[in-house]
Design a protein around this motif. Structure first.
Motif, mmCIF file in Angstrom:
data_model
loop_
_atom_site.group_PDB
_atom_site.id
_atom_site.type_symbol
_atom_site.label_atom_id
_atom_site.label_comp_id
_atom_site.label_asym_id
_atom_site.label_seq_id
_atom_site.Cartn_x
_atom_site.Cartn_y
_atom_site.Cartn_z
ATOM 1 N N ALA A 65 -4.317 10.786 -7.160
ATOM 2 C CA ALA A 65 -3.096 10.284 -7.801
ATOM 3 C C ALA A 65 -3.088 10.694 -9.269
ATOM 4 O O ALA A 65 -4.007 10.333 -10.016
ATOM 5 C CB ALA A 65 -3.021 8.761 -7.679
ATOM 6 N N ALA A 123 1.625 8.951 -6.328
ATOM 7 C CA ALA A 123 1.706 10.389 -6.070
ATOM 8 C C ALA A 123 2.644 11.090 -7.038
ATOM 9 O O ALA A 123 2.559 12.318 -7.211
ATOM 10 C CB ALA A 123 2.157 10.642 -4.637
ATOM 11 N N LEU A 152 0.828 -1.204 0.000
ATOM 12 C CA LEU A 152 0.000 0.000 0.000
ATOM 13 C C LEU A 152 0.861 1.253 0.000
ATOM 14 O O LEU A 152 0.598 2.207 -0.744
ATOM 15 C CB LEU A 152 -0.922 -0.003 1.221
ATOM 16 C CG LEU A 152 -1.885 1.178 1.354
ATOM 17 C CD1 LEU A 152 -2.877 1.206 0.198
ATOM 18 C CD2 LEU A 152 -2.630 1.107 2.692
ATOM 19 N N GLU A 153 1.912 1.280 0.810
ATOM 20 C CA GLU A 153 2.797 2.440 0.860
ATOM 21 C C GLU A 153 3.554 2.619 -0.444
ATOM 22 O O GLU A 153 3.738 3.751 -0.933
ATOM 23 C CB GLU A 153 3.782 2.302 2.021
ATOM 24 C CG GLU A 153 4.854 3.380 2.092
ATOM 25 C CD GLU A 153 4.324 4.792 2.294
ATOM 26 O OE1 GLU A 153 5.112 5.748 2.156
ATOM 27 O OE2 GLU A 153 3.112 4.955 2.586
ATOM 28 N N PHE A 183 -5.888 8.155 -1.134
ATOM 29 C CA PHE A 183 -4.978 8.800 -2.091
ATOM 30 C C PHE A 183 -5.305 8.533 -3.552
ATOM 31 O O PHE A 183 -4.841 9.260 -4.433
ATOM 32 C CB PHE A 183 -3.528 8.378 -1.827
ATOM 33 C CG PHE A 183 -3.263 6.904 -1.975
ATOM 34 C CD1 PHE A 183 -3.010 6.349 -3.222
ATOM 35 C CD2 PHE A 183 -3.266 6.068 -0.870
ATOM 36 C CE1 PHE A 183 -2.761 4.990 -3.366
ATOM 37 C CE2 PHE A 183 -3.022 4.703 -1.009
ATOM 38 C CZ PHE A 183 -2.763 4.165 -2.262
ATOM 39 N N ALA A 184 -6.089 7.518 -3.843
ATOM 40 C CA ALA A 184 -6.309 7.132 -5.238
ATOM 41 C C ALA A 184 -6.951 8.249 -6.052
ATOM 42 O O ALA A 184 -6.597 8.465 -7.226
ATOM 43 C CB ALA A 184 -7.159 5.872 -5.308
ATOM 44 N N CYS A 205 2.511 1.650 -3.391
ATOM 45 C CA CYS A 205 1.487 2.129 -4.317
ATOM 46 C C CYS A 205 1.269 3.628 -4.145
ATOM 47 O O CYS A 205 1.266 4.387 -5.123
ATOM 48 C CB CYS A 205 0.196 1.360 -4.064
ATOM 49 S SG CYS A 205 -1.218 1.883 -5.064
ATOM 50 N N ARG A 206 1.103 4.082 -2.919
ATOM 51 C CA ARG A 206 0.838 5.498 -2.649
ATOM 52 C C ARG A 206 1.993 6.378 -3.107
ATOM 53 O O ARG A 206 1.789 7.413 -3.759
ATOM 54 C CB ARG A 206 0.601 5.695 -1.147
ATOM 55 C CG ARG A 206 0.194 7.114 -0.758
ATOM 56 C CD ARG A 206 0.521 7.415 0.691
ATOM 57 N NE ARG A 206 1.960 7.331 0.954
ATOM 58 C CZ ARG A 206 2.826 8.259 0.599
ATOM 59 N NH1 ARG A 206 2.440 9.344 -0.063
ATOM 60 N NH2 ARG A 206 4.112 8.116 0.866
ATOM 61 N N ILE A 261 -7.124 2.172 -0.462
ATOM 62 C CA ILE A 261 -6.502 3.175 -1.332
ATOM 63 C C ILE A 261 -7.319 4.456 -1.465
ATOM 64 O O ILE A 261 -6.883 5.411 -2.111
ATOM 65 C CB ILE A 261 -6.229 2.608 -2.740
ATOM 66 C CG1 ILE A 261 -7.538 2.358 -3.496
ATOM 67 C CG2 ILE A 261 -5.376 1.352 -2.667
ATOM 68 C CD1 ILE A 261 -7.347 2.040 -4.965
#
Length: 315
Positions: free
Chosen positions: A70, A44, A36-37, A66-67, A39-40, A63
């Protein structure tokens, strides 16, 4: 060129103001923890991220923070690495779209699991951590652009146990959850060695990553807090410390986007550095054990894995 990053930096620190616009990245286990981190952090910076999760509803909830903001977009696909049918369905759906990848990150995994088998009858840690990723990544090779990278998360735990190539599924020996986990993490490194050898002529490189000892993830769900702390304290180097999730994601993004491809191809990395062979029996020491990067054993594991998943890959 000094491409090393200080070992205690986070994924944010490592990536800095890097622009990843136009990059397409697949991450397994994107709904929690390190996945997850990762991905974020890359979403970003403009990368389009395809994250695999076992439960789409839970993944979308994870997600959600932040999704929506993004720049490159985040999408989730369903994948159960404990089922070869699910792996094939996921890979086939991605191949049907025909959209290439710049990076594939094999992040998902299980640790210290009790004796269980996957839906196909494989010992669960070997099946999920190695065979599921072996089949998924190999089926997606046609989508890898020249210059792309494959990152497979291993662990310093590979140092505690070699993979028994004659009995990877514990069919003839007593099951031990740590011998199983160590063997599966050794398999991750051996897979990278052989994959890198097979793909480098295409301009594709593969790297194994030890993210560090990260305590606050679902990976420890099969252990009590006391048991896990006893494990990380055993034989540990006095300079070693546990990492946060953002710190744990650093070596993954460093290997995928920052380090020169030729420097990390076919190698084992930790603390944002390429680690050299270290055959000390102390588990917490840096570096891969020699058995984990032995090219002959890597070739043998490839053949065994093809037989187990019932597919051959001629690249």
């Amino acid at each position: 060129m000094d491409y090393h990053i200080e070992k205690d930096r986070t994924a944010e620190d490592v990536l800095g103001d890097m622009d990843l616009s136009g990059k397409r990245v697949l991450i397994t286990g994107a709904g929690a923890g390190l996945g997850l981190e990762t991905c974020r952090a890359i979403a970003a910076r403009g990368a389009h991220v395809i994250g695999t999760v076992r439960d789409l509803a839970k993944g979308r909830e994870a997600i959600a923070a932040f999704a929506g903001s993004a720049p490159g977009g985040v999408e989730l696909v369903e994948l159960d690495l404990a089922s070869l049918e699910s792996v094939r369905q996921c890979a086939d759906a991605l191949r049907a779209k025909g959209e290439p990848f710049d990076v594939i990150i094999g992040n998902a995994g299980i640790m210290a699991a009790p004796r269980e088998t996957t839906k196909d009858g494989f010992e669960s840690q070997f099946g999920v951590n190695h065979l599921g990723h072996f089949l998924l990544v190999n089926r997606l090779v046609p989508l890898l652009r020249s210059g792309s990278r494959v990152i497979i998360l291993s662990s310093m735990a590979h140092r505690m146990a070699d993979l028994d190539l004659d009995d990877p599924n514990f069919e003839r020996r007593p099951y031990d959850e740590w011998a199983s986990y160590g063997g599966a993490k050794t398999a991750n490194v051996l897979y990278v060695v052989e994959l890198d050898k097979r793909l480098r002529a295409r301009g594709v490189r593969a790297t194994a990553v030890h993210p560090g000892v990260v305590t606050d993830t679902a990976l420890t769900r099969h252990m009590s807090p006391d048991d896990f702390q006893a494990f990380v304290n055993s034989e540990r180097d006095v300079h070693h410390r546990n990492k946060s999730i953002p710190e744990g994601a650093a070596t993954t993004v460093w290997s995928a986007f920052v380090a020169p491809a030729d420097a990390v191809g076919g190698r084992y990395c930790q603390d944002c550095r390429v680690s050299e062979v270290n055959d000390s029996p102390i588990v917490s020491n840096h570096g891969p054990r020699a058995y984990a990067i032995n090219p002959d054993r890597a070739t043998k594991l490839w053949a065994i894995s093809e037989k187990l998943v019932g597919e051959q890959f001629d690249f």
